[in-house]
Design a protein around this motif. Structure first.
Motif, short mmCIF file in Angstrom:
data_model
loop_
_atom_site.label_atom_id
_atom_site.label_comp_id
_atom_site.label_asym_id
_atom_site.label_seq_id
_atom_site.Cartn_x
_atom_site.Cartn_y
_atom_site.Cartn_z
N UNK A 1 72.60 11.57 66.97
CA UNK A 1 71.87 10.70 67.95
C UNK A 1 71.77 11.10 69.46
N UNK A 2 70.87 11.11 69.97
CA UNK A 2 70.96 11.58 71.44
C UNK A 2 71.46 10.28 72.32
N UNK A 3 72.13 10.74 73.42
CA UNK A 3 72.63 9.53 74.35
C UNK A 3 71.46 8.96 74.88
N UNK A 4 71.76 7.47 75.03
CA UNK A 4 70.71 6.67 75.55
C UNK A 4 71.61 5.55 76.17
N UNK A 5 70.83 4.59 77.29
CA UNK A 5 71.18 3.36 77.85
C UNK A 5 71.28 2.39 76.87
N UNK A 6 72.42 1.92 76.69
CA UNK A 6 72.33 0.84 75.58
C UNK A 6 72.29 -0.70 76.10
N UNK A 7 72.82 -0.93 77.67
CA UNK A 7 72.88 -2.19 78.00
C UNK A 7 72.93 -2.03 79.61
N UNK A 8 72.27 -2.86 80.30
CA UNK A 8 72.49 -2.91 81.81
C UNK A 8 73.09 -4.28 81.98
#
Length: 256
Positions: A1-8
């Motif tokens: 899985x590529x890195x991603x923004x999960x929560x702000x």
């Protein structure tokens, strides 16, 4: 899985509950309106979650453009209105002067009733992000690091990232991989940041992020398995500054 923004996560009022927008605009100094307000007691001391964790039960809504601030209290009370600023004051936060203004309106009295003591609600002209003066207007932690902390603590339930009040939670990297990015440029959606240090932790992280009640020995756990960091003791997560401003959305890619 590529890195991603999960929560702000943003804190319009320092020490109160967090808000979680789907996207933010990262400017040169971070997100405008993050830590816009803060609280002081009658002795001129910062009043924060270390002193009263229950304030996370107060849920803020803040619109930087219209200056409308609403606070929802756990008993159902809601205090809402347009912020008007009073006289300028200079306060001390963590050893440096913070230009601020008094906030006129009903919020200060409502918060004071909730905590049971008189407090001052202040508008921080440049925001009141803890490490902004040290190149820390942005912060992030990975969910794999949260899972590693759960394992080390022997906890059954997942560790909620809101305990750490970081601007970004990311997914798709190894536990504490973010520590290896210190000094590097990291692309978050349409913005680029440079990571400048690790974040040493305080007692607030031991609080349940919904109630403010202490329910997890985060500091003891960190002291056992990662007591020293590159910049601070008991590190968990990293901080940095904005190199290229831009928009960041939940689900955006993260590239180091």
């Amino acid at each position: 899985m590529s890195a991603r923004v999960a929560r702000i996560s943003l804190a319009p009022v320092k020490a109160l509950g967090l808000v979680h927008p789907d996207e933010v605009e990262l400017g040169a100094d971070g997100v405008v309106g993050n830590r816009r307000f803060l609280l002081y007691d009658e002795d001129g001391r910062l009043y924060n979650g270390k002193r009263d964790g229950s304030m996370v039960q107060i849920r803020p809504e803040w619109d930087e453009a219209t200056r409308r601030l609403a606070l929802a209290f756990p008993d159902g009370e809601r205090v809402d209105g347009i912020v008007e600023l009073g006289e300028q004051v200079v306060t001390n936060m963590y050893g440096y002067q913070l230009p601020s203004r008094l906030v006129r309106g009903p919020w200060q009295e409502a918060i004071s009733r909730f905590v049971g003591r008189p407090l001052l609600l202040l508008w921080a002209d440049d925001g009141a992000v803890d490490r902004a003066r040290r190149g820390g207007s942005v912060s992030l932690v990975s969910r794999a690091s949260l899972e590693r902390l759960r394992e080390e603590a022997g906890a059954d339930a997942p560790v909620d990232g809101r305990r750490f009040r970081m601007l970004f939670e990311i997914d798709g990297v190894a536990a504490h991989e973010e520590d290896e990015w210190l000094g590097e440029h990291v692309q978050l959606g349409g913005a680029t940041i440079v990571l400048n240090g690790d974040v040493g932790r305080c007692v607030v992280t031991s609080h349940d992020p919904d109630t403010g009640v202490t329910d997890l020995d985060t500091l003891g756990t960190l002291a056992r398995y990662r007591p020293e960091g590159a910049a601070e003791r008991l590190p968990f997560g990293v901080y940095g500054s904005v190199v290229v401003p831009g928009r960041v959305r939940v689900g955006d890619s993260v590239r180091a």
